[in-house]
Design a protein around this motif. Structure first.
Motif, mmCIF file in Angstrom:
data_model
loop_
_atom_site.group_PDB
_atom_site.id
_atom_site.type_symbol
_atom_site.label_atom_id
_atom_site.label_comp_id
_atom_site.label_asym_id
_atom_site.label_seq_id
_atom_site.Cartn_x
_atom_site.Cartn_y
_atom_site.Cartn_z
ATOM 1 N N ARG A 140 27.664 15.812 13.787
ATOM 2 C CA ARG A 140 28.259 14.468 13.801
ATOM 3 C C ARG A 140 29.541 14.465 14.633
ATOM 4 O O ARG A 140 29.773 13.569 15.437
ATOM 5 C CB ARG A 140 28.546 14.005 12.374
ATOM 6 C CG ARG A 140 29.430 12.765 12.239
ATOM 7 C CD ARG A 140 28.901 11.534 12.938
ATOM 8 N NE ARG A 140 27.647 11.142 12.314
ATOM 9 C CZ ARG A 140 26.784 10.297 12.866
ATOM 10 N NH1 ARG A 140 27.035 9.751 14.030
ATOM 11 N NH2 ARG A 140 25.666 10.012 12.256
ATOM 12 N N MET A 141 30.386 15.489 14.439
ATOM 13 C CA MET A 141 31.623 15.572 15.222
ATOM 14 C C MET A 141 31.324 15.685 16.717
ATOM 15 O O MET A 141 31.969 15.042 17.538
ATOM 16 C CB MET A 141 32.467 16.768 14.777
ATOM 17 C CG MET A 141 33.179 16.591 13.455
ATOM 18 S SD MET A 141 34.179 18.046 13.016
ATOM 19 C CE MET A 141 35.494 17.947 14.226
ATOM 20 N N ILE A 195 34.956 22.139 18.511
ATOM 21 C CA ILE A 195 34.778 23.318 17.662
ATOM 22 C C ILE A 195 36.117 23.812 17.127
ATOM 23 O O ILE A 195 36.213 24.203 15.954
ATOM 24 C CB ILE A 195 34.024 24.423 18.416
ATOM 25 C CG1 ILE A 195 32.541 24.038 18.539
ATOM 26 C CG2 ILE A 195 34.178 25.774 17.737
ATOM 27 C CD1 ILE A 195 31.720 24.976 19.391
ATOM 28 N N VAL A 196 37.156 23.784 17.949
ATOM 29 C CA VAL A 196 38.489 24.181 17.472
ATOM 30 C C VAL A 196 38.915 23.285 16.301
ATOM 31 O O VAL A 196 39.396 23.773 15.281
ATOM 32 C CB VAL A 196 39.528 24.127 18.621
ATOM 33 C CG1 VAL A 196 40.944 24.225 18.077
ATOM 34 C CG2 VAL A 196 39.267 25.253 19.617
ATOM 35 N N ARG A 197 38.730 21.964 16.441
ATOM 36 C CA ARG A 197 39.057 21.048 15.351
ATOM 37 C C ARG A 197 38.206 21.349 14.129
ATOM 38 O O ARG A 197 38.687 21.317 12.985
ATOM 39 C CB ARG A 197 38.877 19.585 15.790
ATOM 40 C CG ARG A 197 39.952 19.117 16.743
ATOM 41 C CD ARG A 197 39.975 17.595 16.922
ATOM 42 N NE ARG A 197 38.692 16.946 17.009
ATOM 43 C CZ ARG A 197 37.985 16.790 18.123
ATOM 44 N NH1 ARG A 197 38.430 17.278 19.262
ATOM 45 N NH2 ARG A 197 36.824 16.161 18.100
ATOM 46 N N TRP A 198 36.924 21.641 14.329
ATOM 47 C CA TRP A 198 36.011 21.979 13.237
ATOM 48 C C TRP A 198 36.515 23.224 12.490
ATOM 49 O O TRP A 198 36.559 23.254 11.265
ATOM 50 C CB TRP A 198 34.615 22.232 13.818
ATOM 51 C CG TRP A 198 33.688 22.933 12.887
ATOM 52 C CD1 TRP A 198 33.366 24.266 12.885
ATOM 53 C CD2 TRP A 198 32.979 22.355 11.799
ATOM 54 N NE1 TRP A 198 32.495 24.538 11.886
ATOM 55 C CE2 TRP A 198 32.228 23.384 11.190
ATOM 56 C CE3 TRP A 198 32.887 21.075 11.289
ATOM 57 C CZ2 TRP A 198 31.426 23.164 10.104
ATOM 58 C CZ3 TRP A 198 32.075 20.849 10.205
ATOM 59 C CH2 TRP A 198 31.355 21.890 9.624
ATOM 60 N N GLU A 199 36.866 24.251 13.234
ATOM 61 C CA GLU A 199 37.305 25.507 12.633
ATOM 62 C C GLU A 199 38.635 25.374 11.905
ATOM 63 O O GLU A 199 38.901 26.081 10.947
ATOM 64 C CB GLU A 199 37.373 26.608 13.703
ATOM 65 C CG GLU A 199 35.996 27.008 14.212
ATOM 66 C CD GLU A 199 36.044 27.957 15.379
ATOM 67 O OE1 GLU A 199 37.130 28.103 16.023
ATOM 68 O OE2 GLU A 199 34.993 28.560 15.695
ATOM 69 N N GLN A 200 39.463 24.428 12.337
ATOM 70 C CA GLN A 200 40.753 24.204 11.676
ATOM 71 C C GLN A 200 40.603 23.343 10.414
ATOM 72 O O GLN A 200 41.546 23.227 9.661
ATOM 73 C CB GLN A 200 41.729 23.537 12.653
ATOM 74 C CG GLN A 200 42.133 24.433 13.781
ATOM 75 C CD GLN A 200 42.962 23.731 14.831
ATOM 76 O OE1 GLN A 200 43.013 22.503 14.902
ATOM 77 N NE2 GLN A 200 43.600 24.512 15.699
ATOM 78 N N GLN A 216 26.864 21.817 6.604
ATOM 79 C CA GLN A 216 27.758 22.255 7.677
ATOM 80 C C GLN A 216 27.235 21.884 9.062
ATOM 81 O O GLN A 216 27.975 21.337 9.873
ATOM 82 C CB GLN A 216 27.959 23.775 7.602
ATOM 83 C CG GLN A 216 28.708 24.231 6.370
ATOM 84 C CD GLN A 216 30.171 23.947 6.518
ATOM 85 O OE1 GLN A 216 30.849 24.615 7.289
ATOM 86 N NE2 GLN A 216 30.672 22.967 5.826
ATOM 87 N N LEU A 217 25.979 22.170 9.326
ATOM 88 C CA LEU A 217 25.431 21.879 10.651
ATOM 89 C C LEU A 217 25.438 20.378 10.917
ATOM 90 O O LEU A 217 25.807 19.934 12.003
ATOM 91 C CB LEU A 217 24.017 22.445 10.795
ATOM 92 C CG LEU A 217 23.358 22.242 12.158
ATOM 93 C CD1 LEU A 217 24.202 22.833 13.281
ATOM 94 C CD2 LEU A 217 21.955 22.857 12.152
#
Length: 105
Positions: free
Chosen positions: A63-64, A99-104, A57-58
């Protein structure tokens, strides 16, 4: 009274740098200034949560962030297990958007 929600002390160029997560930045700044603890800056952070049951995950989030041009200055977990990221002021919006994209997902 202030509560430290996370943070730590790091060394940079031979100097100790403390970074603590607080709910009330202005009150923390006033307390540190009154105590004479030295130069103090209040900064905004980005917070997210990693799926602890899923390996990588980290690395995937890093990377993102890297692909988005975000330079992470400090990374740690708070007392509740959230991932706390301190980035330069100019990267804060891009970091939060990533982070928003990550959480979605």
């Amino acid at each position: 009274m202030l509560s430290l929600e996370g943070g730590g002390v790091f060394t940079h160029n031979g100097h100790a740098v403390a970074h603590y997560l607080v709910d009330d930045g202005p009150a923390a700044l006033a307390a540190v200034t009154a105590a004479g603890l030295g130069t103090t800056v209040v900064r905004d952070v980005a917070i997210t949560r990693l799926d602890q049951d899923k390996p990588g995950q980290l690395g995937a989030l890093a990377r993102m962030l890297g692909d988005a041009g975000v330079n992470v200055l400090v990374q740690y977990s708070d007392h509740a297990g959230n991932l706390v990221l301190l980035v330069s002021d100019e990267h804060t919006t891009v970091c939060r958007d990533t982070i928003v994209r990550w959480e979605q997902g």
